[in-house]
Write a protein that holds these residues in place. Structure first.
Motif, short mmCIF file in Angstrom:
data_model
loop_
_atom_site.label_atom_id
_atom_site.label_comp_id
_atom_site.label_asym_id
_atom_site.label_seq_id
_atom_site.Cartn_x
_atom_site.Cartn_y
_atom_site.Cartn_z
N GLN A 1 0.85 -1.19 0.00
CA GLN A 1 0.00 0.00 0.00
C GLN A 1 0.88 1.24 0.00
N ARG A 2 0.70 2.07 -1.03
CA ARG A 2 1.51 3.27 -1.17
C ARG A 2 0.64 4.41 -1.70
N LEU A 3 1.05 5.63 -1.38
CA LEU A 3 0.36 6.82 -1.87
C LEU A 3 1.40 7.82 -2.34
N HIS B 1 -1.86 5.74 -6.36
CA HIS B 1 -2.08 5.07 -5.07
C HIS B 1 -2.21 3.58 -5.28
N GLN B 2 -1.50 2.83 -4.48
CA GLN B 2 -1.59 1.37 -4.53
C GLN B 2 -2.31 0.92 -3.28
N ILE B 3 -3.49 0.32 -3.46
CA ILE B 3 -4.36 -0.08 -2.36
C ILE B 3 -4.50 -1.60 -2.38
N SER B 4 -4.62 -2.20 -1.22
CA SER B 4 -4.83 -3.65 -1.16
C SER B 4 -6.00 -4.07 -2.03
N PRO B 5 -5.84 -5.13 -2.84
CA PRO B 5 -6.97 -5.61 -3.64
C PRO B 5 -8.05 -6.27 -2.80
N MET C 1 -8.57 7.27 2.81
CA MET C 1 -9.74 6.60 3.38
C MET C 1 -9.81 5.15 2.93
N ALA C 2 -9.56 4.91 1.64
CA ALA C 2 -9.60 3.55 1.11
C ALA C 2 -8.51 2.69 1.74
N ALA C 3 -7.34 3.28 1.97
CA ALA C 3 -6.26 2.53 2.59
C ALA C 3 -6.60 2.15 4.03
N ARG C 4 -7.25 3.08 4.75
CA ARG C 4 -7.66 2.75 6.12
C ARG C 4 -8.68 1.62 6.12
N GLN C 5 -9.58 1.65 5.16
CA GLN C 5 -10.57 0.57 5.07
C GLN C 5 -9.89 -0.75 4.74
N ALA C 6 -8.90 -0.69 3.84
CA ALA C 6 -8.15 -1.91 3.48
C ALA C 6 -7.39 -2.44 4.69
#
Length: 417
Positions: free
Chosen positions: A299-301, A318-322, A369-374
């Motif tokens: 996960q990166r931003l 942004h790289q977010i967990s799939p 926000m998406a990263a926190r959810q992930a």
């Protein structure tokens, strides 16, 4: 609306926008720009589209973007609808979430393999801007030149190696051409460039934009199997002691199965995954011809999404967990905001800094926000024992009951991003 058909000093056309990267995010953005009358072109490193299934979930906000492009109905016709989710542990149901009660199809959560979605997007873009997708082209340099961005290119040469193919870059000046007629070493110019070239974005690196790392490192194994018919239309999460197992419906009577693993199991087969799932959940999966795929979550931003006349979008930004199906959808929501922002920047240059700055702030906030959810998703799915297992199961039961269930369903369908 804005200047069209400009030429550079050599007489070559200067596009309004060049999108680097022809995956689902880059092609959707290009299509949304073309619908608005923007002179847009896409350059893509791959000579041919990938046939890997990869991302499958499409959430309601993304359907709005597909609707703007005029392909939502076709995507819906190809996909299967996910009615809701069920959480199980030790053979018992902990709770259920209904993703939508409405008959409005645009409020659906659907599942479709990425290569099929990409094919629909490419076909639509070909209708809107014939010949503007150039495959087999690698970008080797990006620089601003007096209100324009110069994009240096080289031909991508696909070379086979065990386990698949990879692209290499043919030297500049070799005279080769990629699909669409780009010569190796050709310089393209545009008023704006969008980097949609993925998590290992070369354009982002060329601009010197750093990425801040978030939590990550969790490992998973996934494959697709024939559907047993046990969980019709539902996503299923098995919160087990050894780690989470997830299952999602696919078109054509198949299901995607994903399991958290203690280490990256790059050599594991679909039979190995089926054995792991049977041991954790008791579910016996049918044989499959699909290959298993192991992956590690990163996960990166990016520290900024706008650098002059170059803008980052999707995994380049942004790289977010799939896990949770957020990656592609988050990139599409980027496109939904960036398309009108670029249109205005082209039409009203004095407003460009403001609208692109707003894009940067809003999309970085959404990515956080998406990263926190992930992070929450992955933490909930980790291996636990004893009191921690009972505490987690109790939390799941509470979250799956009203009124928390409505908030949770809204989060998992990305309605606040």
């Amino acid at each position: 609306m804005h200047e069209r058909g400009q030429a550079n000093d050599s007489g070559a056309r200067v596009r309004d926008v060049i999108v680097v990267g022809g995956g689902p995010v880059g092609i959707l953005l290009a299509g949304l720009l073309a619908v608005r009358g923007v002179d847009v072109e896409v350059v893509e490193q791959r000579a041919k589209p990938s046939l890997r299934s990869r991302a499958i979930g499409i959430h309601p906000p993304s359907l709005r973007a597909l609707e703007q492009l005029g392909v939502a109905e076709e995507v819906l016709a190809r996909a299967v609808r996910i009615r809701g989710g069920v959480v199980r542990s030790d053979g018992r149901t902990l709770g259920r979430l209904a993703f939508t009660e409405t008959v409005d199809r645009m409020q659906s959560v659907i599942s479709l393999p990425q290569f099929e979605t990409e094919a629909v997007l490419r076909a639509r873009f070909a209708e809107l801007a014939p010949g503007r997708l150039r495959g087999g082209v690698t970008v080797t340099g990006v620089s601003e030149r007096g209100g324009r961005v110069a994009v240096e290119t080289a031909k991508t040469v696909e070379t086979a190696k065990p386990g698949g193919t990879h692209g290499t870059v043919e030297g500049i000046g070799t005279g080769g051409t990629g699909e669409g007629g780009v010569s190796a070493g050709e310089t393209l110019e545009a008023r704006y460039v969008v980097a949609a070239d993925g998590a290992r974005s070369l354009v982002r690196d060329l601009l010197g934009i750093r990425c801040t790392a978030r939590t990550g490192g969790e490992t998973y194994l996934m494959s697709d199997y024939p559907d047993t018919g046990e969980h019709l239309g539902e996503a299923v999460l098995f919160f087990e002691r050894g780690g989470v197992v997830e299952s999602f419906p696919l078109p054509g009577g198949r299901r995607r199965w994903v399991a958290m693993t203690p280490t990256l199991q790059a050599d594991a087969t679909s039979d190995d995954l089926a054995a792991l799932i049977r041991a954790r959940t008791g579910t016996q999966l049918p044989p499959t011809t699909a290959e298993a795929s192991a992956f590690s979550v990163q996960q990166r931003l990016a520290t900024r999404l706008v650098a002059g006349r170059v803008v980052l979008i999707g995994d380049a930004a942004h790289q977010i967990s799939p896990i949770g199906g957020q990656g592609m959808n988050l990139g599409w929501l980027d496109a939904l905001q960036l398309a009108p922002a670029l249109e205005r920047a082209l039409r009203d240059p004095e407003a460009a800094s403001g609208v692109l700055g707003d894009y940067d702030r809003r999309r970085r906030r959404s990515a956080r926000m998406a990263a926190r959810q992930a992070d929450f998703n992955m933490a909930m799915g980790g291996p636990v024992q004893g009191l921690r297992l009972r505490a987690r199961n109790g939390l799941v039961r509470a979250l799956a009951a009203p009124p928390a269930s409505a908030v949770l369903a809204r989060a998992f369908t990305m309605r606040w991003l």
